[in-house]
Design an enzyme around this catalytic site. Structure first.
Site, PDB file in Angstrom:
ATOM      1  CD  GLU A 142       8.546   9.302  -6.554  1.00 52.98           C
ATOM      2  OE1 GLU A 142       8.986   8.333  -5.963  1.00 52.98           O
ATOM      3  OE2 GLU A 142       9.121   9.878  -7.493  1.00 52.98           O
ATOM      4  CG  ASN A 179      12.341  11.070  -6.832  1.00 56.77           C
ATOM      5  OD1 ASN A 179      12.361  10.052  -6.175  1.00 56.77           O
ATOM      6  ND2 ASN A 179      11.296  11.461  -7.536  1.00 56.77           N
ATOM      7  CB  THR A 182       6.985   2.482   0.147  1.00 54.30           C
ATOM      8  OG1 THR A 182       6.488   2.959  -1.092  1.00 54.30           O
ATOM      9  CG2 THR A 182       7.360   1.026   0.020  1.00 54.30           C
ATOM     10  CB  THR A 228       7.459   1.589  -9.021  1.00 53.97           C
ATOM     11  OG1 THR A 228       8.702   2.264  -9.185  1.00 53.97           O
ATOM     12  CG2 THR A 228       6.367   2.592  -9.011  1.00 53.97           C
ATOM     13  CE  LYS A 230       4.894   0.601  -2.673  1.00 53.61           C
ATOM     14  NZ  LYS A 230       5.749   1.169  -3.758  1.00 53.61           N
TER      15      LYS A 230
END
Lengths: 418, 418
Positions: B290, B413, B170, B207, B196
């Protein structure tokens, strides 16, 4: 009897009248005095030492951190409360140094703080409770503290409550104090308090300290029961970042100076007074949380039990994805549902609902996308409400308060080397 | 037999030879082919659909999210594995849409993905496993998916493994694939995989997906046992932000094409191969977390049990204060000790030690401040090691991998509205 001006189910028991801020928090109840000085732990001229004392020996209760690693003042205060069976005359607090992970020296320093305070005001050392907040692993500059205790005791007065509330701050953005008058059939008494919360500019800030006073006349066991009950939905229902510190302490002192005796009949009035003050202080801690821009109330309804409601609410409140979404005003119900789903509590997703600011976003297992813009508008406010019903039919509910997670939190705790 | 070139205790059982990256991950073992296309879920020209198929029916195993809220493809894949008792021919995966919280339509869509894949490659629908990753609460554009499945199946080849690894991304910053050859007394077999991880540019990224293949010949029960055992210290030992998604899935397929049969004697070789591939993929997920700039290995030693070691390590690894301190290269042992102290595991702080990058920072309940500069230097690196010994005498240990917490995590986020 209830005052007509009050509203809600609590009227049945008592009325709470907020006390003017100028009266101070911990010294608003009769029978208490405070003193605060700069003794040299923090950079001058910041106040960094406070003594709070009752005019005579008071009923006392304490609740302490559940962290396995407990600071020296926590160990010393617990021992004193056990030895006196819930009596105390004074509390001495320093900020700027947590006196945690400091070994045998730390324990000796905490004991000496109690001894010096006892000598200055005239009581037994075990009648003094001790609290510290600040950096972990740094040895207390005990000589400065001992000199400071003498100065603070010499300047004590009933008008120094707000000074004390400032002296216990570390990097809190504002002092937190509150007081209410509680009316009962047998007369009125006052409950006051002060707290410090979570600011973190130094390596290891040891987070929460709170001190509640009342002039009600109450036995130590009843005071302890009320303190525990009042903390459950106030100090124990907040989270900034899910971290429980080595120094967390909540103390209550009851002077009895109002003459209003608390027994089983009037116990609910005491509990309400404690709850009102504790809630105001606890929400102040969250509002002043590191990097916080919003106060978020997470309420979980229709759970099977209150414990389960609390567990789901706490998981949502500690979710970094939920907290960042609120920071960005993103009505991200999916993150709320996903956090609830990993909380360990069983529920039927198809019966659950999610409201943000009263706007229904999720029902029957499906989103209500058309409502998202109204929920997003709500999230731009300083006070945010998240509600999730688990649809269990059990009817239990709980609220946990938290703040949003901002880049400023990371900057405060990571980007500035200390 | 062990290869001389290998080192460490595992030599006793087997040797792992990394496979050249150009061989692809999931298609490195014999008997597998993959196809990947852009079907129109993500913005063009990004690949967003992959089909991975075995040349014949393979042994299959799956591990799924423990979140109560499970996406439709999770429900469908679980049902298929039960019905076939651990056999599968293919896996179909889309990125860009998680097909979670999508109700009865979502379940129907996941089933149609399996049916279309089965029709394209010639097997029963229940022999197809389904996975999705992307936004929660958005309905799948099923027509585009079905057309895409036909295209992907038509272009399948053994050289398309790396394309498949890109199609399941993603906002992962890089694809994650790995493969090793395992030598045994009975010949060599290959284990490969792709995964992923956690990038989050859309509202609710679901996730982790991981797919492991092998050409070993292994029964479904033994494959399942090996997959569970290998996940424990790899995929189940990582955390980016403590969030467990609605779609997490880990699949293993075993083609048997190498002719090397796995029985109780050779089981350790299979386990090692799975562990090697899973560890590489899992650490890739953390590195690509992230806002992550560092990979942090948190090892807890000398706990009473492995479970307790893992619990303490996980609490430290999920502590926002520890993660921000590492981000800021602050050798903040106090936050590590405080996190361990609230983990719920009993230990004696005075017997505990903390090392950062091999530098002793805390011992006998006291800091070793003189060592802080060397530890700070270690924390400027991309790979960070935190070690805490609980000094219980039990000797159990565990490692959890995590990444630092940066302001970029908050920006990804929260600050960018989606």
């Amino acid at each position: 009897m209830p005052r007509a001006a009050s509203t809600g189910p609590r009227d049945r028991l008592s009325a709470q009248i907020p006390v003017a801020a100028s009266a101070g928090g911990v010294t608003a109840p009769a029978g208490f005095a405070a003193g605060a000085v700069h003794c040299g732990i923090k950079a001058p001229p910041a106040l960094d030492l406070a003594v709070l004392a009752a005019d005579a020996t008071a009923s006392a209760a304490g609740l302490f951190t559940t962290n396995l690693v407990q600071a020296a003042p926590v160990t010393v205060s617990k021992g004193h409360l056990e030895r006196t069976r819930g009596r105390a005359r004074a509390i001495v607090v320093n900020s700027g140094c947590a006196n945690a992970c400091t070994g045998a020296d730390g324990l000796a320093h905490a004991a000496r703080m109690a001894e010096a305070t006892a000598a200055a005001i005239g009581c037994a050392p075990e009648e003094v409770l001790v609290a510290s907040t600040g950096v972990i692993g740094v040895t207390l500059k005990i000589d400065r503290i001992l000199t400071g205790i003498q100065s603070a005791a010499a300047t004590m007065g009933r008008d120094q409550g707000s000074e004390a509330a400032r002296a216990i701050m570390t990097t809190d953005p504002f002092p937190k104090e509150h007081a209410v008058i509680v009316e009962t059939e047998h007369g009125a008494f006052t409950v006051g308090g002060m707290a410090k919360g979570s600011g973190m500019i130094e390596p290891n800030m040891a987070t929460m300290l709170a001190f509640v006073t009342t002039d009600a006349r109450v036995s130590p066991p009843l005071l302890r029961r009320a303190l525990q009950a009042s903390a459950r939905d106030t100090f124990n229902a907040i989270t900034v970042d899910g971290e429980c510190s080595t120094n967390d302490s909540l103390f209550a002192l009851a002077s009895g100076a109002s003459g209003v005796a608390i027994d089983e009949d009037t116990y609910p009035a005491l509990l309400e007074g404690l709850q009102a003050v504790s809630r105001a202080l606890a929400l102040g801690i969250v509002r002043g949380g590191e990097g916080a821009t919003k106060l978020i109330a997470v309420t979980v309804r229709d759970a099977r039990t209150t414990d389960e409601a609390r567990q789901v609410a706490r998981t949502i409140a500690n979710s970094p994805l939920v907290k960042t979404a609120v920071h960005g005003a993103d009505p991200n119900w999916g993150r709320i549902v996903a956090a609830a789903g990993r909380s360990g509590v069983l529920f039927d997703v198809d019966r659950a609902t999610v409201h943000v600011g009263g706007v229904l976003l999720f029902e029957n297992g499906l989103p209500r996308d058309e409502a998202a813009p109204r929920a997003a508008e709500h999230l731009t406010r300083r006070d945010v409400q998240i509600e999730m019903s688990l649809g269990s039919g059990g009817g239990a509910s709980a609220t946990i308060w938290t703040c949003d997670l901002s880049a400023e939190y990371v900057r405060i705790n990571g980007e500035y080397r200390t």
